[in-house]
Design an enzyme around this catalytic site. Structure first.
Site, mmCIF file in Angstrom:
data_model
loop_
_atom_site.group_PDB
_atom_site.id
_atom_site.type_symbol
_atom_site.label_atom_id
_atom_site.label_comp_id
_atom_site.label_asym_id
_atom_site.label_seq_id
_atom_site.Cartn_x
_atom_site.Cartn_y
_atom_site.Cartn_z
ATOM 1 N N TYR A 80 78.153 60.595 -122.785
ATOM 2 C CA TYR A 80 76.612 60.159 -122.965
ATOM 3 C C TYR A 80 76.349 60.716 -124.346
ATOM 4 O O TYR A 80 75.356 60.003 -124.958
ATOM 5 C CB TYR A 80 75.961 61.237 -122.122
ATOM 6 C CG TYR A 80 74.437 61.051 -121.938
ATOM 7 C CD1 TYR A 80 74.010 60.082 -121.133
ATOM 8 C CD2 TYR A 80 73.748 61.712 -122.992
ATOM 9 C CE1 TYR A 80 72.583 59.794 -120.784
ATOM 10 C CE2 TYR A 80 72.382 61.581 -122.818
ATOM 11 C CZ TYR A 80 71.784 60.512 -121.870
ATOM 12 O OH TYR A 80 70.246 60.353 -121.612
ATOM 13 N N PHE A 132 58.087 36.690 -136.279
ATOM 14 C CA PHE A 132 58.899 36.165 -135.165
ATOM 15 C C PHE A 132 58.124 36.584 -133.660
ATOM 16 O O PHE A 132 57.453 37.488 -133.832
ATOM 17 C CB PHE A 132 60.237 36.870 -135.149
ATOM 18 C CG PHE A 132 61.146 36.303 -134.140
ATOM 19 C CD1 PHE A 132 61.529 35.139 -133.833
ATOM 20 C CD2 PHE A 132 61.293 37.125 -133.130
ATOM 21 C CE1 PHE A 132 62.254 34.554 -132.692
ATOM 22 C CE2 PHE A 132 62.115 36.763 -131.952
ATOM 23 C CZ PHE A 132 62.389 35.264 -131.803
ATOM 24 N N THR A 133 58.204 36.072 -132.786
ATOM 25 C CA THR A 133 57.475 35.980 -131.458
ATOM 26 C C THR A 133 57.347 37.474 -131.089
ATOM 27 O O THR A 133 56.377 38.060 -131.061
ATOM 28 C CB THR A 133 58.050 35.291 -130.196
ATOM 29 O OG1 THR A 133 59.320 35.586 -130.264
ATOM 30 C CG2 THR A 133 57.647 33.771 -130.793
ATOM 31 N N ASP A 223 64.172 42.214 -141.233
ATOM 32 C CA ASP A 223 64.815 41.833 -139.974
ATOM 33 C C ASP A 223 66.131 40.978 -140.129
ATOM 34 O O ASP A 223 66.040 40.017 -140.795
ATOM 35 C CB ASP A 223 63.882 40.910 -139.340
ATOM 36 C CG ASP A 223 64.459 40.346 -138.006
ATOM 37 O OD1 ASP A 223 65.508 40.601 -137.656
ATOM 38 O OD2 ASP A 223 63.466 39.980 -137.214
ATOM 39 N N LYS A 266 72.598 38.633 -132.307
ATOM 40 C CA LYS A 266 73.035 37.624 -133.076
ATOM 41 C C LYS A 266 73.959 38.319 -134.293
ATOM 42 O O LYS A 266 75.020 37.539 -134.226
ATOM 43 C CB LYS A 266 71.670 37.284 -133.885
ATOM 44 C CG LYS A 266 70.767 36.571 -132.876
ATOM 45 C CD LYS A 266 69.380 36.112 -133.413
ATOM 46 C CE LYS A 266 68.341 35.554 -132.539
ATOM 47 N NZ LYS A 266 68.206 34.040 -132.478
ATOM 48 N N ARG A 389 59.846 25.627 -129.686
ATOM 49 C CA ARG A 389 59.376 26.642 -130.785
ATOM 50 C C ARG A 389 58.014 25.693 -131.357
ATOM 51 O O ARG A 389 58.119 25.269 -132.415
ATOM 52 C CB ARG A 389 60.297 26.821 -131.846
ATOM 53 C CG ARG A 389 61.423 27.414 -131.282
ATOM 54 C CD ARG A 389 61.450 28.868 -131.245
ATOM 55 N NE ARG A 389 60.875 29.660 -130.270
ATOM 56 C CZ ARG A 389 60.980 30.778 -129.917
ATOM 57 N NH1 ARG A 389 62.043 31.615 -130.473
ATOM 58 N NH2 ARG A 389 60.255 31.327 -128.825
ATOM 59 N N PHE A 455 55.925 31.724 -122.952
ATOM 60 C CA PHE A 455 56.847 30.806 -122.970
ATOM 61 C C PHE A 455 58.283 31.158 -122.007
ATOM 62 O O PHE A 455 58.784 30.171 -121.616
ATOM 63 C CB PHE A 455 57.162 30.132 -124.562
ATOM 64 C CG PHE A 455 57.898 31.698 -125.200
ATOM 65 C CD1 PHE A 455 57.001 32.382 -125.987
ATOM 66 C CD2 PHE A 455 59.166 31.741 -125.265
ATOM 67 C CE1 PHE A 455 57.523 33.494 -126.638
ATOM 68 C CE2 PHE A 455 59.634 33.023 -125.921
ATOM 69 C CZ PHE A 455 58.630 33.746 -126.588
HETATM 70 N N1 F0G Z 1 64.191 38.964 -134.920
HETATM 71 C C1 F0G Z 1 64.785 37.957 -135.163
HETATM 72 C C2 F0G Z 1 64.475 36.838 -136.431
HETATM 73 C C3 F0G Z 1 64.975 37.005 -133.810
HETATM 74 O O1 F0G Z 1 65.667 35.800 -133.756
HETATM 75 C C4 F0G Z 1 65.027 37.949 -132.530
HETATM 76 C C5 F0G Z 1 65.410 37.042 -131.153
HETATM 77 C C6 F0G Z 1 64.630 39.172 -132.713
HETATM 78 C C7 F0G Z 1 64.170 39.776 -133.852
HETATM 79 C C8 F0G Z 1 64.578 39.772 -131.194
HETATM 80 O O2 F0G Z 1 65.860 40.417 -130.853
HETATM 81 O O3 F0G Z 1 66.260 39.057 -128.661
HETATM 82 O O4 F0G Z 1 67.724 41.269 -129.620
HETATM 83 O O5 F0G Z 1 65.456 41.473 -128.792
HETATM 84 N N2 F0G Z 1 65.666 35.877 -130.970
HETATM 85 C C9 F0G Z 1 66.206 35.198 -129.874
HETATM 86 C C10 F0G Z 1 66.115 33.730 -130.209
HETATM 87 C C11 F0G Z 1 65.468 35.682 -128.777
HETATM 88 O O6 F0G Z 1 66.464 33.024 -129.351
HETATM 89 O O7 F0G Z 1 65.702 33.158 -131.404
HETATM 90 P P1 F0G Z 1 66.380 40.502 -129.402
#
Ligand code: F0G
Length: 480
Positions: A80, A132-133, A223, A266, A389, A455
């Site tokens: 832990y 980013f979303t 990021d 990623k 997108r 989405f």
């Molecule tokens: N920042 C970027 C540039 C991303 O592409 C993503 C995720 C995140 C932050 C968030 O990271 O998913 O680990 O919480 N992108 C995915 C995509 C969801 O399909 O482009 P996460």
């Protein structure tokens, strides 16, 4: 570099790896695809993977792991607190980024949540090279506002500009002057800018952004989720960096920013995330929230096995052969589609091949979600799942009006080390057929629309019986 010229003159990307473990995939017939799309409410996120042939929804958490990553997972130390696994990952981040502190978090958006909680107060702004979303959602939830400071080339879908992910430094300075530096929560640079087609920034541009942040006393956050692709493009496209190793470029980037966070779904080809910084003050504040939202400081909601895989994955990211595989496959796909006159985002970026839905289905207004409709249509004729997108990925404004996206893209992600050249050729073929029959594609409307990140879970329906007509024509032409 894994691109070779054949004696026929054709240039192809060459895989510098071989599969040791494989997963069976199925190409279900068009009638089943029709049914599956209906069941999924015309939202590719809701399709079941057993109905999907090539899953090009995302590169997130679906990159192939190496044998070395799998082997490292067996070494995981499951305690832990204070596990050796944490120490190994922390050391790898220290070594690669030169940052003292590492805070583990369960994925990228968890890092965004913690950063927004610590840095954003109501009324503040966060200037960015492109939002980013999930980042935007967390900043807005904390009462802040994301302000775009992209360069004009960013939204030109057809371009030869090598660094469409650059920040417009003049625009950034004007924003700081307009709002006052104390109202700027932080400045955010996104590597491999996701929503405009996986487009990189240059090291020179990042240095300019740094200068400005230093002058105004602002925090610069990177990021780094798509850093691997950005590193490849800096090495390939930035004259001054040609002679540098990937490790040196990484370190130059890291030295310019105050905070690095990443989705290890990623970067590092595993599942998880983390925040790296040399800023003691920020580290202390972020650390306080970690046990509350993520888990103890030495696992942050991640499985220790994944943490071992991330440590190895980060090291593998320093290998040019490894990080160029995705971009080379994407470049091949983009160039072949261009030869067939299909509208694609250029120059080719990282992450995936992006179809320009605004042009592909230019007969559909943005209110009918052209990128969403194209995503559904491509699945119907190929079993390929891409990601919308565009306007569907935006949220309505406070009055409930549609916020029309700057770009309407269908992203066909190319997860690293997963698909083969014949998969990519199949995709090119089916996309070309669809382009030739694009007038058969109709619009969509929401029948069930969630308020946040609609989405992901929203359900839609076609505005006319166009799916049946499209599939009918497809079966007539291909007889399969
Ligand atoms: N920042 C970027 C540039 C991303 O592409 C993503 C995720 C995140 C932050 C968030 O990271 O998913 O680990 O919480 N992108 C995915 C995509 C969801 O399909 O482009 P996460």
């Amino acid at each position: 570099m894994n691109r070779v010229k054949l004696f026929s003159g054709e240039q192809i990307p060459l895989e510098m790896h071989k599969p040791k473990i494989v997963q069976k995939i199925r190409l279900v017939p068009p009638e089943r695809r029709m049914q599956a799309m209906e069941e999924a409410g015309y939202n590719n996120f809701l399709l079941k993977n057993e109905d999907v042939f090539l899953d090009m929804l995302t590169d997130s958490g679906v990159n192939a792991m190496s044998d070395a990553q799998q082997a490292a997972m067996m070494m995981a130390d499951d305690s832990y607190a204070g596990s050796q696994t944490f120490t190994r990952l922390e050391r790898k981040c220290q070594e690669i980024f030169g940052t003292r502190h590492f805070l583990p978090a369960h994925q990228g958006r968890a890092c965004e949540h913690l950063l927004a909680k610590v840095l954003v107060r109501p009324g503040m702004i966060v200037p960015t090279n492109y939002h980013f979303t999930t980042t935007k959602a967390h900043i807005v939830l904390s009462g802040g506002e994301v302000v775009e400071a992209y360069i004009p080339e960013a939204l030109e879908t057809t371009s030869t500009y090598p660094f469409k992910g650059n920040m417009d430094v003049e625009k950034l300075e004007a924003l700081i002057e307009e709002h006052g530096a104390e109202q700027v929560a932080f400045v955010r640079m996104e590597a491999g800018t996701n929503l405009i087609g996986g487009q990189p920034f240059s090291l020179a541009n990042l240095a300019q952004v740094r200068d400005l942040c230093t002058r105004y006393g602002l925090i610069l956050v990177l990021d780094a989720s798509l850093l691997a692709d950005n590193l490849h493009f800096i090495k390939e496209r930035e004259e001054e960096c040609r002679g540098l190793t990937i490790r040196e470029i990484t370190r130059s980037i890291a030295d310019l920013v105050d905070v690095i966070y990443f989705s290890a779904r990623k970067l590092g080809c595993a599942r998880g995330g983390g925040i790296c910084t040399n800023r003691e003050d920020l580290f202390v504040k972020l650390r306080e929230l970690l046990p509350l939202y993520e888990g103890f400081l030495t696992y942050g909601g991640m499985s220790v096995r994944e943490m071992e895989a991330i440590a190895v994955g980060l090291e593998e990211t320093m290998d040019e052969d490894m990080i160029s595989q995705g971009p080379q496959f994407i470049a091949y796909m983009v160039e072949e589609l261009q030869k067939r006159c299909v509208p694609v985002v250029t120059p080719p970026g990282g992450l995936g091949c992006h179809l320009n839905a605004a042009e592909f289905v230019d007969h559909l207004p943005q209110e009918q979600y052209p990128a969403g409709a194209l995503a559904a249509a491509l699945y119907l004729v190929s079993g390929i799942r891409g990601m919308e997108r565009g306007t569907m990925s935006e949220a309505r404004d406070a009055e409930g009006n549609e916020v029309l996206a700057d770009l309407e893209l269908l992203r066909l992600a190319v997860p690293r080390r997963v698909y083969t050249l014949s998969h990519v050729k199949y995709a090119i073929d089916r996309i070309t057929w669809l382009y030739q029959h694009r007038r058969l594609i109709g619009g969509l409307h929401f029948v069930d629309e969630p308020q946040t990140l609609r989405f992901f879970l929203g359900r839609l329906a076609p505005l006319s019986p166009w799916p049946e007509q499209l599939v009918g024509k497809f079966e007539e032409d291909l007889g399969c």
